[in-house]
Every structure is written in structure tokens, then in C-alpha cells.
Design a protein around this motif. Structure first.
Motif, PDB file in Angstrom:
ATOM      1  N   GLU A   1     -12.962 -13.166   9.438  1.00  0.00           N
ATOM      2  CA  GLU A   1     -13.361 -13.039  10.711  1.00  0.00           C
ATOM      3  C   GLU A   1     -15.082 -12.909  10.984  1.00  0.00           C
ATOM      4  O   GLU A   1     -15.532 -12.001  11.194  1.00  0.00           O
TER       5      GLU A   1
ATOM      6  N   PRO B   1      -1.941 -11.578  14.639  1.00  0.00           N
ATOM      7  CA  PRO B   1      -2.158 -10.373  15.425  1.00  0.00           C
ATOM      8  C   PRO B   1      -3.085  -9.191  14.346  1.00  0.00           C
ATOM      9  O   PRO B   1      -3.061  -9.681  13.189  1.00  0.00           O
ATOM     10  N   SER B   2      -3.666  -8.288  14.889  1.00  0.00           N
ATOM     11  CA  SER B   2      -4.350  -7.210  14.165  1.00  0.00           C
ATOM     12  C   SER B   2      -3.529  -6.517  13.084  1.00  0.00           C
ATOM     13  O   SER B   2      -2.363  -6.366  13.615  1.00  0.00           O
ATOM     14  N   GLY B   3      -3.637  -6.492  11.820  1.00  0.00           N
ATOM     15  CA  GLY B   3      -2.854  -5.688  10.938  1.00  0.00           C
ATOM     16  C   GLY B   3      -1.932  -6.625  10.496  1.00  0.00           C
ATOM     17  O   GLY B   3      -0.760  -5.815   9.918  1.00  0.00           O
ATOM     18  N   SER B   4      -1.994  -7.911  10.671  1.00  0.00           N
ATOM     19  CA  SER B   4      -0.700  -8.680  10.085  1.00  0.00           C
ATOM     20  C   SER B   4      -1.130  -8.931   8.656  1.00  0.00           C
ATOM     21  O   SER B   4      -0.115  -9.618   8.093  1.00  0.00           O
ATOM     22  N   GLY B   5      -1.793  -8.716   8.071  1.00  0.00           N
ATOM     23  CA  GLY B   5      -2.370  -8.947   6.770  1.00  0.00           C
ATOM     24  C   GLY B   5      -3.145 -10.066   6.243  1.00  0.00           C
ATOM     25  O   GLY B   5      -3.274 -10.488   4.978  1.00  0.00           O
ATOM     26  N   LYS B   6      -3.953 -10.615   7.285  1.00  0.00           N
ATOM     27  CA  LYS B   6      -4.792 -11.748   7.010  1.00  0.00           C
ATOM     28  C   LYS B   6      -5.798 -11.454   6.102  1.00  0.00           C
ATOM     29  O   LYS B   6      -5.987 -12.049   5.062  1.00  0.00           O
ATOM     30  N   SER B   7      -6.661 -10.211   6.355  1.00  0.00           N
ATOM     31  CA  SER B   7      -7.839  -9.958   5.328  1.00  0.00           C
ATOM     32  C   SER B   7      -7.173  -9.764   3.971  1.00  0.00           C
ATOM     33  O   SER B   7      -7.634 -10.197   3.208  1.00  0.00           O
ATOM     34  N   THR B   8      -6.172  -8.963   4.006  1.00  0.00           N
ATOM     35  CA  THR B   8      -5.418  -8.651   2.655  1.00  0.00           C
ATOM     36  C   THR B   8      -5.168  -9.768   2.035  1.00  0.00           C
ATOM     37  O   THR B   8      -5.350  -9.978   0.855  1.00  0.00           O
TER      38      THR B   8
ATOM     39  N   TYR C   1       0.958  -1.093  -0.153  1.00  0.00           N
ATOM     40  CA  TYR C   1       0.072   0.113   0.070  1.00  0.00           C
ATOM     41  C   TYR C   1       0.795   1.282  -0.034  1.00  0.00           C
ATOM     42  O   TYR C   1       1.518   1.411   0.927  1.00  0.00           O
TER      43      TYR C   1
END
Ligand SMILES: Nc1ncnc2c1ncn2[C@@H]1O[C@H](COP(=O)(O)OP(=O)(O)OP(=O)(O)O)[C@@H](O)[C@H]1O
Ligand SMILES: [Mg+2]
Lengths: 247, 366
Positions: free
Chosen positions: A167, A40-47, A16
Motif C-alpha cells: 500500500e 478488504p482490510s485484514g484479509s492477509g495481503k500484507s502478511t 497468529y
């Protein structure tokens, strides 16, 4: 490359702007496999999973879904989206349509299924997620758990080969989580290929073939659930697991 | 020790919650400030309303043929009644009034089924009204084929012209506005800049300038002698102008739609036109119904500006009537009547928009 691989991510990178979100992601998924991704949050799972149906664009590497490679080519993107269903954290039902219309919209407009047939299919899946009686209501009139089950049914109506879950239970009140997880477990038992981003470790232990742990845009560890939870190798995994188990 | 809990029965509300006296107390005189304002409002109403009603109705003259019949104390509606043909049709030949009448009745007849719940072909009928009907209306009112005598647009006027200007303006500016709004949000830089420039240009100049340019400057660009219909020029000017406003209203609605809606429709495989047409626009437009109707109402009233380019809309006809040497000095009646007609239409639009919002409400929270 084997024909059994329904999803392949080979050396996928994404930025990004200057921010390197995904660093050399390699995942292969066999037909019928259930993968859980945590981290953890922000680790790129969703991406990561959003790259699989091209909601996000990757800039380097290869993503192949059922033999079709994702490039900028719109035909390929359309092809892949027909085969990949996605369930979001916030359900994203269409609030101006009834539950039944939410379910029949894509089959009618994307696959040209006749309306009556689409409705029959929709009712079948609504029964499967145990809320056929809500068919004529609007999403705003349903509880969160019911909405998420509708969202799952909506994806299933397109008869996808793969289901992505981002999630799916984390926006739900605790008492509604299990009704959604039950539906997902049933889906897994029916042999659906699934990739789930979730922190529901009970679910992971029960249905996952493999658990993938991501941190700071990388896959840090990948293992079958028993080993993953009982014998984590990497210290970042250990730290993460100790944190979520405390809760 | 287990407590045996019985379900409580529903009781009627306490007496103090109902009745007129209670309502007045609760709503008009709940606090000191509220009471003062209520009293002031009541006094104002009592002061203004009776004389107004007296002038407009009780002491007004309703029948007669010339100014000698008028009652001094009240409004003299004979002034309007005498010219009612002009007020409705402008200079459209009286023996041909049946043509615009027929066009109007046809439109009403076609619209009625749209409000009937059990009518199944609403989409087709709607498309017919929007696409085919304008041609029918044009052939009826303008003539020139099927043996109908031509009535040139210079003879059109009055309420008829006002309605034509605003109906065409409304029907044409909404789709154009939607396209511009989508264009302004587009990822294609060239297309986007064209839309931005368009919107900012038309929003930046007054409508009166647009009309003036359309009537004075536009002909300069056409070969001498070519007669480009004045009404058509006004219609184009109004549409281009209003579509810029419409675009911004619609854009507001598009921006309010959560990203998840776009993503869900994409993930289901809907392409751009389908996802816009089926998911995004229905929600966005519903959200901005008040803004859209607001623009429609503004457009409806703005049509009066065509008088500066020599078209005789309702207001221009009234103005003209006021210069009639036999009827000098009836400005009050003329303008009150014009204001009343405009108000009726605007109020109807406003009520319709409220009804539409209520009908489209599907219980989702925003
Ligand atoms: N559109 C965007 N523009 C810039 N940065 C973004 C964008 N979307 C996500 N990011 C950043 O990319 C990183 C990965 O985001 P991602 O949503 O994949 O995380 P995640 O692992 O799903 O986290 P969470 O558990 O909070 O959902 C985060 O640091 C986020 O801030
Ligand atoms: Mg996420």
C-alpha cells in the motif's frame, strides 16, 4: 518448477496464535511480471507479501525466491533479502540520516560497495525518482510523496530482482499519489518484477499482468486485470469491487 | 470578474510586539496569578541573593595564611586555598602532581579535535580516547613502568579521584547498559532472563550497600593476603550498579523506535548488529540523551559515597579538612565549596546534553 519462476508460494499457511491468517496461499510470479494484490482490510495481503522477505514467518508450505527456499536458515534469509526490495505504507525512512545516507547505507554495509560508488548509484536513482536536489536533506524535511519516492529509490539502490509494495500510496495526500504511481509505472515499464498490494485500480489496470483478490486469508480470485474488473467471478470479489468503485 | 491578486509584502511586526516593557508585561504579569508569582519570586531573590553574594564574595577573605586573617562577616576562602593541593589530588605526592596534570591535559588536548567540524578522524580519535587513553592515564597516574615511581591508589584522592571514579563509571556503564537493554529485549529466553535478573538485582539495592559489600564482603571470597585494590573494587561496584540504571534508560529509547524502522532495516538486508548499530541505537540513544545525562549526573554525585569505604574523594577530603584542629568551624566554606565544584561539573554536563540534542536534531517530528 520452472527456472522462469522468480517467486513461488506453494500451499503457504500461517497462524497468529490460533488465528489462521493465511490459508493455502499459492502464487507463482514469472520474471518481469507485475502482480497486484487487493482485498478488504485484514484479509492477509500484507502478511502474504511480508512472508516473501521473511518479515513474517510462515509455518507451512514452501516459499522459493529465485531458486532459494525460505527456511529458518539465516543465510537463505539474507540471500533473499538482497534480491527483494520492499516499500512500506509509512515509508520507514531513517530519520537520523540524510536522504543520500538513507540510500547508500545498505549498499555500503550489506554489499560492501565503496562509498563513492554507492553515492553515484544513489544519485542515479534519486534522479530517476526526480528528486536529486533533496539529497542532503533529512526525511523529516520532505513531503510524504517525496519520502515515498526516496523509499523506492532506497530499495532500488540494492539492485533487487523483485520489488514488493505494501500500500505505497495509502498514507499519502491525494495530490501526492500520482507522483508516486508515476514512478512505479516507470519501474514496471522498465521490466521490474513487482508485487503490489494496492487499491489503486487505475494503476492495476495500467500495469498489472494479474490481479489477485484475497479475503479472510484466502486467494479468492486471480485473473488478468480486464477480466478481473469487468467480469469478476466470485461474489466476494463483486462485492469488494462495487464498494471501492463507489468511492 | 477576475480579481488581480498582488502578492502581499512582508511587514515589520507591530511595535507592541517588541521591547522590554512589552516582554515583562507579556511574560511576568500576563495574568493576576502570574503577576503574584512573579512578584513573590522577585522578593525572594532580593531577600536571598544580596546577603549570599556579600558572604561569598564582597566580605569574603581571599588571601592570608591562617585563621587570624579571616574576616568575621564573610566566607574565609583561605581555608580552602590552604588545602587546595589536597582538594585536587588527595595524598598524591606533591612533587609528582605533574603526572595527573599531564594525564588531564592530554585528555583535554585529545578531546578538542572532536569539536572541530572539519576534523575527519573523529571516530578513530574517539576510539583512541576510549580504548588507549585509559591505559596511558593509568600508567601516568599509577606509575610502575617506564621508570615512573608507583603511587598506590590509596594515595589518590580529591577532585582527581572524583573525576576518575565518575569518568570510568560513565564510560564503562554506558556500553554495559546498552548491552543489557538489548539483552532484555532479546528473543532468547535464557539471555533475556539473565539480563532481567541482573537489572532488577542491582536496581533493588542501594549503592552504599554495593560499595560496602565490595569493600567488606568481596575480600572474604579471596584467599587471605591477596590484596584486591580498593579503588578497583569501588569502580567495579559503581559500574555494575549504574549500568542497570543505564540499561533501563536505553530500553526506554529502544521501545520508542517505531517497528517500521526495524522492518525497513531488515528488509534492506541489514543483520542484527548492523541494524542495531546503524539504525536503531543512534535514534534510540539520541532520544534518551536527557535520561542518559541524568544518570551520569547521578553517578557523578554518587561517587561521594566511596568515603564510607575509606577512599578520599573531594567531599571526603573536605570532611577531613573540617576536623583539622586549627581550622575548626569552617563547615560553611567547606560544604559550599564542595557543592559549588559538584554543581559546576553537573551543570556543564547538563548544558552539553542540551547542545548535543540540538546538534543531532534532524527535523523529524516525534
Ligand atoms: N502480529 C500480529 N499478531 C496477531 N494478529 C495479527 C498480527 N498482524 C496482523 N494480524 C492480523 O492478521 C490479519 C491480516 O493482517 P494483514 O496486515 O495481513 O491484513 P491486510 O490485508 O494487509 O489489511 P490492511 O488492508 O488493513 O493492511 C488481520 O486480521 C490482523 O489483525
Ligand atoms: Mg496491510
Amino acid at each position: 518448477m520452472s527456472a522462469e519462476h522468480i517467486i513461488e508460494l506453494n500451499g503457504v499457511h500461517k497462524w497468529y496464535g490460533d488465528f489462521h491468517v493465511l490459508k493455502d496461499i499459492n502464487i507463482t510470479v514469472q520474471k518481469g511480471e507485475r502482480i497486484v494484490i487487493c482485498g478488504p482490510s485484514g484479509s492477509g495481503k500484507s502478511t502474504t507479501i511480508r512472508c516473501i522477505n521473511h518479515l513474517e514467518e510462515h509455518q507451512q508450505g514452501q516459499i522459493i525466491v529465485d531458486g532459494t527456499e525460505l527456511t529458518g536458515d539465516l543465510k537463505h534469509i539474507e540471500q533473499i533479502r538482497k534480491e527483494v526490495g520492499m516499500v512500506f505504507q509509512h515509508f520507514n525512512l531513517f530519520p537520523h540520516l540524510t536522504i543520500l545516507e538513507n540510500l547508500t547505507l545498505a549498499p555500503i554495509w550489506v554489499k560492501n560497495v565503496a562509498k563513492a560508488e554507492a553515492e553515484a548509484i544513489a544519485m542515479k536513482y534519486l534522479e530517476r525518482v526526480k528528486i536529486p536536489e533533496q539529497a542532503d536533506k533529512y526525511p523529516g524535511q520532505l513531503s510524504g510523496g517525496q519520502q515515498q519516492r526516496v523509499a523506492i529509490a532506497r530499495s532500488l539502490c540494492m539492485n533487487p530482482k523483485v520489488m514488493l509494495f505494501d500500500e505505497p500510496t495509502s498514507a499519502l495526500d491525494p495530490e501526492m499519489i500520482s507522483e508516486v504511481l508515476d514512478v512505479m509505472v516507470e519501474l514496471a515499464e522498465d521490466g521490474m518484477t513487482m508485487i503490489c498490494v494496492t487499491h489503486e485500480m487505475g494503476f492495476a489496470k495500467k500495469v498489472a499482468n494479474r490481479v489477485i483478490f484475497m479475503d479472510e486469508g484466502e486467494i479468492v480470485e486471480e485473473n488478468e486485470p480486464n477480466e478481473f474488473f469487468n467480469n469478476p467471478q466470485n461474489e466476494r470479489t463483486q462485492l469488494f469491487l462495487s464498494q471501492i468503485i463507489q468511492h | 470578474m477576475p480579481v488581480n491578486h498582488k502578492k502581499s509584502p512582508s511587514l515589520p511586526p507591530p511595535a507592541s510586539e517588541v521591547g522590554i516593557v512589552v516582554w515583562v508585561k507579556k511574560n511576568l504579569f500576563s495574568t493576576y496569578a502570574n503577576g503574584v508569582m512573579s512578584l513573590a519570586a522577585i522578593v525572594l531573590i532580593l531577600l536571598l541573593l544580596p546577603p549570599l553574594l556579600d558572604w561569598a564574595f564582597f566580605s569574603a577573605t581571599w588571601s592570608g595564611s591562617n585563621r587570624a586573617d579571616c574576616n568575621e562577616d564573610g566566607a574565609c576562602w583561605i581555608f580552602i586555598a590552604n588545602r587546595i593541593d589536597q582538594v585536587f589530588y588527595g595524598f598524591y605526592p606533591a612533587e609528582l602532581h605533574w603526572r595527573p596534570n599531564l594525564a588531564g591535559l592530554l585528555l583535554i588536548g585529545l578531546t578538542i579535535p572532536l569539536f572541530i567540524k572539519s576534523f575527519h578522524y573523529k571516530n578513530w580519535l574517539g576510539a583512541f580516547i576510549l580504548i588507549i587513553y585509559p591505559f596511558i592515564a593509568y600508567f601516568l597516574i599509577h606509575g610502575g613502568s617506564f621508570g615512573l615511581e608507583v603511587v598506590s591508589t590509596t594515595k589518590w584522592g580529591g577532585l582527581m579521584l572524583t573525576l576518575i571514579l565518575s569518568a570510568v563509571g560513565i564510560v564503562a556503564s554506558l556500553p554495559l547498559g546498552i548491552l543489557l537493554a538489548l539483552g532484555r529485549r532479546s528473543k532468547m529466553p535464557m539471555f533475556k532472563s539473565v539480563c532481567v535478573v541482573y537489572i532488577e538485582f542491582w536496581r533493588g539495592i542501594p549503592l552504599i550497600t554495593v560499595l560496602f559489600m565490595a569493600s567488606v564482603m568481596l575480600p572474604l571470597f579471596f584467599p587471605e593476603g591477596s590484596d584486591f585494590d580498593k579503588l578497583l573494587r569501588a569502580l567495579i561496584g559503581i559500574t555494575l550498579f549504574q549500568s542497570a540504571y543505564m540499561a533501563e534508560v536505553v530500553r526506554g529509547g529502544l521501545q520508542a523506535i517505531p517497528k517500521g524502522q526495524y522492518e525497513a532495516s531488515e528488509a534492506l538486508g541489514l543483520n542484527y548488529p548492523k541494524s542495531m548499530g546503524l539504525i536503531i541505537l543512534p535514534q534510540a540513544l539520541k532520544l534518551v540523551i536527557p535520561g542518559i545525562v541524568n544518570t551520569f549526573i547521578a553517578l557523578f554525585k554518587d561517587t561521594t559515597l566511596v568515603l564510607i569505604i575509606g577512599l578520599f574523594d573531594l567531599l571526603a577530603i573536605i570532611n577531613l579538612a573540617l576536623t583539622d584542629s586549627e581550622w575548626l568551624g569552617f563547615d560553611d566554606e567547606g560544604y559550599v565549596f564542595a557543592a559549588f565544584v559538584f554543581w559546576v561539573f553537573c551543570f556543564a554536563m547538563s548544558r552539553y546534553s542540551i547542545a548535543l540534542e540540538a546538534k543531532l536534531h534532524t527535523g523529524h517530528k516525534r
